[in-house]
Every structure is written in C-alpha cells, then in structure tokens.
Design a protein around this motif. Structure first.
Motif, PDB file in Angstrom:
ATOM      1  N   GLU A 184       0.832  -1.199   0.000  1.00 40.92           N
ATOM      2  CA  GLU A 184       0.000   0.000   0.000  1.00 40.92           C
ATOM      3  C   GLU A 184       0.871   1.255   0.000  1.00 40.92           C
ATOM      4  OE1 GLU A 184      -2.562  -0.171   3.331  1.00 40.92           O
ATOM      5  OE2 GLU A 184      -3.662  -1.935   2.646  1.00 40.92           O
ATOM      6  N   GLY A 185       0.606   2.152  -0.948  1.00 40.36           N
ATOM      7  CA  GLY A 185       1.343   3.396  -0.998  1.00 40.36           C
ATOM      8  C   GLY A 185       2.652   3.313  -1.737  1.00 40.36           C
ATOM      9  N   CYS A 186       2.996   2.127  -2.253  1.00 41.88           N
ATOM     10  CA  CYS A 186       4.228   1.980  -3.024  1.00 41.88           C
ATOM     11  C   CYS A 186       3.825   1.709  -4.471  1.00 41.88           C
ATOM     12  CB  CYS A 186       5.067   0.835  -2.470  1.00 41.88           C
ATOM     13  SG  CYS A 186       6.666   0.621  -3.310  1.00 41.88           S
ATOM     14  N   PRO A 187       3.832   2.735  -5.341  1.00 47.70           N
ATOM     15  CA  PRO A 187       3.351   2.549  -6.715  1.00 47.70           C
ATOM     16  C   PRO A 187       4.219   1.592  -7.501  1.00 47.70           C
ATOM     17  CG  PRO A 187       4.438   4.668  -6.486  1.00 47.70           C
ATOM     18  CD  PRO A 187       4.322   4.104  -5.106  1.00 47.70           C
ATOM     19  N   GLY A 188       3.584   0.694  -8.215  1.00 46.66           N
ATOM     20  CA  GLY A 188       4.321  -0.271  -9.002  1.00 46.66           C
ATOM     21  C   GLY A 188       3.414  -0.998  -9.960  1.00 46.66           C
ATOM     22  N   ALA A 189       3.970  -1.900 -10.735  1.00 46.11           N
ATOM     23  CA  ALA A 189       3.197  -2.629 -11.731  1.00 46.11           C
ATOM     24  C   ALA A 189       3.679  -4.070 -11.783  1.00 46.11           C
ATOM     25  CB  ALA A 189       3.347  -1.981 -13.109  1.00 46.11           C
ATOM     26  N   ARG A 190       2.723  -4.972 -11.930  1.00 47.12           N
ATOM     27  CA  ARG A 190       3.062  -6.369 -12.148  1.00 47.12           C
ATOM     28  C   ARG A 190       3.375  -6.536 -13.630  1.00 47.12           C
ATOM     29  NH1 ARG A 190      -0.061 -11.446  -9.344  1.00 47.12           N
ATOM     30  NH2 ARG A 190       1.405 -13.078  -9.957  1.00 47.12           N
ATOM     31  N   VAL A 191       4.542  -7.061 -13.939  1.00 47.18           N
ATOM     32  CA  VAL A 191       4.975  -7.167 -15.329  1.00 47.18           C
ATOM     33  C   VAL A 191       4.997  -8.607 -15.822  1.00 47.18           C
ATOM     34  CG1 VAL A 191       6.326  -5.053 -15.182  1.00 47.18           C
ATOM     35  CG2 VAL A 191       7.415  -7.241 -14.640  1.00 47.18           C
ATOM     36  N   HIS A 192       4.795  -9.542 -14.905  1.00 46.92           N
ATOM     37  CA  HIS A 192       4.879 -10.961 -15.245  1.00 46.92           C
ATOM     38  C   HIS A 192       4.226 -11.719 -14.105  1.00 46.92           C
ATOM     39  CE1 HIS A 192       6.892 -14.911 -15.841  1.00 46.92           C
ATOM     40  NE2 HIS A 192       6.974 -14.556 -17.102  1.00 46.92           N
ATOM     41  N   ARG A 193       3.838 -12.952 -14.335  1.00 47.87           N
ATOM     42  CA  ARG A 193       3.241 -13.732 -13.248  1.00 47.87           C
ATOM     43  C   ARG A 193       4.198 -13.894 -12.075  1.00 47.87           C
ATOM     44  NH1 ARG A 193       2.493 -19.961 -14.813  1.00 47.87           N
ATOM     45  NH2 ARG A 193       1.897 -19.906 -12.616  1.00 47.87           N
ATOM     46  N   HIS A 251       6.868 -11.471 -11.470  1.00 47.92           N
ATOM     47  CA  HIS A 251       7.650 -10.257 -11.225  1.00 47.92           C
ATOM     48  C   HIS A 251       6.760  -9.031 -11.031  1.00 47.92           C
ATOM     49  CE1 HIS A 251      11.336 -12.385 -12.356  1.00 47.92           C
ATOM     50  NE2 HIS A 251      10.680 -12.836 -13.409  1.00 47.92           N
ATOM     51  N   TRP A 252       7.164  -8.170 -10.103  1.00 49.82           N
ATOM     52  CA  TRP A 252       6.552  -6.863  -9.859  1.00 49.82           C
ATOM     53  C   TRP A 252       7.678  -5.856  -9.757  1.00 49.82           C
ATOM     54  CZ3 TRP A 252       7.406  -3.253  -6.127  1.00 49.82           C
ATOM     55  CH2 TRP A 252       6.471  -2.233  -5.980  1.00 49.82           C
ATOM     56  N   VAL A 253       7.453  -4.637 -10.288  1.00 46.55           N
ATOM     57  CA  VAL A 253       8.487  -3.605 -10.291  1.00 46.55           C
ATOM     58  C   VAL A 253       7.911  -2.302  -9.749  1.00 46.55           C
ATOM     59  CG1 VAL A 253      10.034  -2.232 -11.732  1.00 46.55           C
ATOM     60  CG2 VAL A 253       9.672  -4.650 -12.254  1.00 46.55           C
ATOM     61  N   ALA A 254       8.658  -1.616  -8.896  1.00 53.79           N
ATOM     62  CA  ALA A 254       8.261  -0.308  -8.392  1.00 53.79           C
ATOM     63  C   ALA A 254       8.409   0.721  -9.510  1.00 53.79           C
ATOM     64  CB  ALA A 254       9.132   0.084  -7.201  1.00 53.79           C
ATOM     65  N   LEU A 255       7.415   1.592  -9.659  1.00 55.12           N
ATOM     66  CA  LEU A 255       7.441   2.579 -10.730  1.00 55.12           C
ATOM     67  C   LEU A 255       8.616   3.538 -10.590  1.00 55.12           C
ATOM     68  CD1 LEU A 255       3.639   3.412 -11.123  1.00 55.12           C
ATOM     69  CD2 LEU A 255       5.060   1.932 -12.552  1.00 55.12           C
ATOM     70  N   ASP A 256       9.083   3.762  -9.365  1.00 54.02           N
ATOM     71  CA  ASP A 256      10.246   4.622  -9.152  1.00 54.02           C
ATOM     72  C   ASP A 256      11.470   4.113  -9.896  1.00 54.02           C
ATOM     73  OD1 ASP A 256       9.356   6.711  -7.384  1.00 54.02           O
ATOM     74  OD2 ASP A 256       9.148   5.201  -5.836  1.00 54.02           O
ATOM     75  N   PHE A 257      11.527   2.809 -10.144  1.00 57.07           N
ATOM     76  CA  PHE A 257      12.738   2.218 -10.712  1.00 57.07           C
ATOM     77  C   PHE A 257      12.526   1.680 -12.123  1.00 57.07           C
ATOM     78  CE2 PHE A 257      13.174   2.153  -6.139  1.00 57.07           C
ATOM     79  CZ  PHE A 257      14.438   2.708  -5.969  1.00 57.07           C
ATOM     80  N   LEU A 272      13.911  -7.519 -16.555  1.00 61.03           N
ATOM     81  CA  LEU A 272      12.941  -8.537 -16.174  1.00 61.03           C
ATOM     82  C   LEU A 272      11.993  -8.780 -17.341  1.00 61.03           C
ATOM     83  CD1 LEU A 272      12.001  -7.363 -12.544  1.00 61.03           C
ATOM     84  CD2 LEU A 272      13.545  -9.233 -13.187  1.00 61.03           C
ATOM     85  N   PRO A 273      11.490 -10.004 -17.486  1.00 63.70           N
ATOM     86  CA  PRO A 273      10.552 -10.276 -18.582  1.00 63.70           C
ATOM     87  C   PRO A 273       9.230  -9.551 -18.384  1.00 63.70           C
ATOM     88  CG  PRO A 273      10.682 -12.154 -17.092  1.00 63.70           C
ATOM     89  CD  PRO A 273      11.764 -11.196 -16.664  1.00 63.70           C
ATOM     90  N   LEU A 274       8.658  -9.119 -19.490  1.00 63.91           N
ATOM     91  CA  LEU A 274       7.347  -8.464 -19.486  1.00 63.91           C
ATOM     92  C   LEU A 274       6.425  -9.292 -20.368  1.00 63.91           C
ATOM     93  CD1 LEU A 274       5.340  -6.187 -18.940  1.00 63.91           C
ATOM     94  CD2 LEU A 274       6.423  -4.876 -20.771  1.00 63.91           C
ATOM     95  N   ALA A 292      -1.175  -2.829 -19.444  1.00 61.12           N
ATOM     96  CA  ALA A 292      -1.359  -2.237 -18.111  1.00 61.12           C
ATOM     97  C   ALA A 292      -0.065  -1.603 -17.620  1.00 61.12           C
ATOM     98  CB  ALA A 292      -1.830  -3.302 -17.128  1.00 61.12           C
ATOM     99  N   ALA A 293       1.077  -2.259 -17.863  1.00 63.96           N
ATOM    100  CA  ALA A 293       2.367  -1.710 -17.438  1.00 63.96           C
ATOM    101  C   ALA A 293       2.671  -0.418 -18.177  1.00 63.96           C
ATOM    102  CB  ALA A 293       3.470  -2.731 -17.668  1.00 63.96           C
ATOM    103  N   ARG A 294       2.373  -0.380 -19.471  1.00 63.50           N
ATOM    104  CA  ARG A 294       2.589   0.837 -20.246  1.00 63.50           C
ATOM    105  C   ARG A 294       1.753   1.992 -19.712  1.00 63.50           C
ATOM    106  NH1 ARG A 294       2.610  -1.637 -26.426  1.00 63.50           N
ATOM    107  NH2 ARG A 294       4.881  -1.776 -26.659  1.00 63.50           N
ATOM    108  N   GLN A 295       0.493   1.712 -19.435  1.00 67.61           N
ATOM    109  CA  GLN A 295      -0.396   2.761 -18.934  1.00 67.61           C
ATOM    110  C   GLN A 295       0.056   3.282 -17.578  1.00 67.61           C
ATOM    111  OE1 GLN A 295      -4.392   1.247 -18.985  1.00 67.61           O
ATOM    112  NE2 GLN A 295      -4.475   1.076 -21.217  1.00 67.61           N
TER     113      GLN A 295
END
Length: 280
Positions: A219-228, A230-236, A257-259, A266-269
């Motif tokens: 919660e409060g840490c923006p990020g996106a799931r890019v793979h079943r 893997h998840w990546v923080a948007l800051d990075f 990391l694989p996308l 969704a990751a692009r958006q």
C-alpha cells in the motif's frame, strides 16, 4: 485480516504448542483432572495436543502453499487446510480416548467432535500465524537467508535521489523484512519457488509468500506487475524494450525482467501515468 502469515517458525511452534500442553496437563479439562493421575494426564495431553499438531500443521502448510490452490486467496487456502486436517485429527482423538485412561470415555458424536476439532484448530493456528506476529513480531525474511546486493545495484546517491517515497514511510510489507534491509526502498519483487524475493536498494530478502499476497502489502508503493512472477516499483522503471518475440523491462539499477503480453498494456499505462505525474 488481509494476510495469514503461514510460515514455519520452530521457536513459535515450540512455545505455543508445548505451552498449551502444559496448561492442559495442569488444568485437566474434559474430566481428565478427576479421572487421571498427573502422569496419565501428562501422557494423554502430550499425545492429544502434540499428536494432533503433527497431523494438522503439515496439512495446513501444504494447503496454504499448494501450487494447485493458487487460484484461491490466502484465507480460503488456510481454511481449506484446517477443515481437511481436522478429519484425521478427530479420528486420532477418538482412538486416543479409548487407549489412554480406561476410565475416560468419549461421548461426543464424531460429527460434533470433528466440528470442535476444526474450530479449536482454526483458533490455535490463527493465534500462531496472526496474533503471535502482532504480539512478538514476525520472522519475515529470517525464514530464508538475506542477501546483500552488489554495489552496482544500490549506489548510495544515484538511486536514492529518485525515490518518491522515503524508506521510513510505512509500507506493510516492510514489517516482514529483516531489520538490516528496511532502510532501503523497494525496487522489485520476484518469485523464487515458494519464496518472494524482495529487492531493495539496501539488500535482498526472501519471504515465504505468494507474489499476489506480497503485492497486497505494498500500500502506498506505486508499481506494476509485469509478469506472473515479477513486480516492479514505478520509481525504478526505466524503459520497456522489444526483444525478439517478447518484451523486457529495464530497471534503473541495470537489471532486466521479462514483461509478458498479459501485463504489457497495463504496465505501459501505469508507467505513462506515473511519468506524467512526475512532471506536474
């Protein structure tokens, strides 16, 4: 109760189950105090509580971490394991009553005994996996080794200035991590078998947890799931690149990391929205 932390913590189990055993020996519930000597109660309740624990706990652990039940959230997986494990445990108690202590007979019908064992097991396991961590802290990454990152992964100044959220802010997942890495910012989370590998600017830690459950604690840490896995923080996030027939996500620490196609749009958006928010 968003997360049931079903981890194998020997110290926690030792104190909890032996504590309940000693309490039952001293109190002598269900008529055992009047019908049994101290030695008989010691044998009976040791076999009853510790024997049932040997039946119930492994089944609940397997159910909770089963790859075949990944479509269920953590609570249904936990409850399924308890309901399943209570059946052999109730059968074990029925046999035990007729074996230890000739003066003690079980009069409870088996269906009712099964319900009682289910309820008691659920309460005991919730104490172990929910209440105990709240009272005494969570082992978190101590269930698996903590790995220090190389210098290139966490330069002191290059990344720290780009973090939009200070490491001291409250992110629920941080409480599951070893203290030595909590000062950093979360970069990514990747699955390693049944463990979620959390990469921070201060190190890496492994937590026995599903990726979806770990994301729920961000919660409060923006990020996106890019793979079943893997998840990546948007800051990075740095770029999304096309590679042969697939896509890769490049991170600011230099890793890729694989996308998967499932998460591509969704990751692009999310990345585009985050980039616009930075410029406002």
């Amino acid at each position: 109760m968003r997360e049931i932390d079903v981890v194998f913590d020997p110290e926690r189990k030792l104190f909890l189950y032996f504590g309940i055993t000693f309490l039952a020996i001293g109190v002598g519930p269900f008529g055992t105090y009047e019908t049994m000597s101290l030695w008989q109660r010691t044998v009976f309740w040791s076999l009853d509580i510790l024997g049932c624990a040997l039946i119930v706990v492994p089944i609940v652990h397997v159910s909770y971490h089963s790859r075949f039940l990944k479509f269920l959230s953590s609570q249904p997986r936990f409850l399924f394991g308890v309901v399943l494990a209570a059946l052999p445990a109730a059968g074990y108690i029925s046999v035990l009553y007729g074996t230890v202590g000739n003066k003690l007979e079980i009069t409870t019908p088996f269906p009712l005994l099964y319900v009682q064992v289910t309820v008691f097991s659920a309460l005991l396991l919730l104490t172990e996996f929910v209440l105990w961590p709240k009272l005494f802290g969570n082992r978190g990454g101590k269930d698996a080794p903590t790995q220090q990152l190389s210098a290139s992964l966490a330069p002191d100044t290059a990344l720290s200035g780009e973090i939009h959220r200070s490491p001291g802010d409250t992110i629920p997942l941080m409480s599951r991590l070893p203290e030595e890495v909590r000062g950093g910012a979360i970069v990514s989370i990747s699955m390693q078998d049944h463990y979620a590998e959390v990469t921070l600017t201060s190190g890496r830690a492994l937590i026995l947890m599903r990726l979806g459950d770990a994301i729920d604690l961000l919660e409060g840490c923006p990020g996106a799931r890019v793979h079943r896995s893997h998840w990546v923080a948007l800051d990075f996030f740095e770029t999304i690149e096309k590679r042969d027939r697939g896509y890769r996500v490049r991170l600011k620490d230099g890793r890729e990391l694989p996308l998967s196609a499932t998460y591509l749009e969704a990751a692009r958006q999310q990345l585009a929205q985050f980039s616009r928010a930075e410029t406002v």
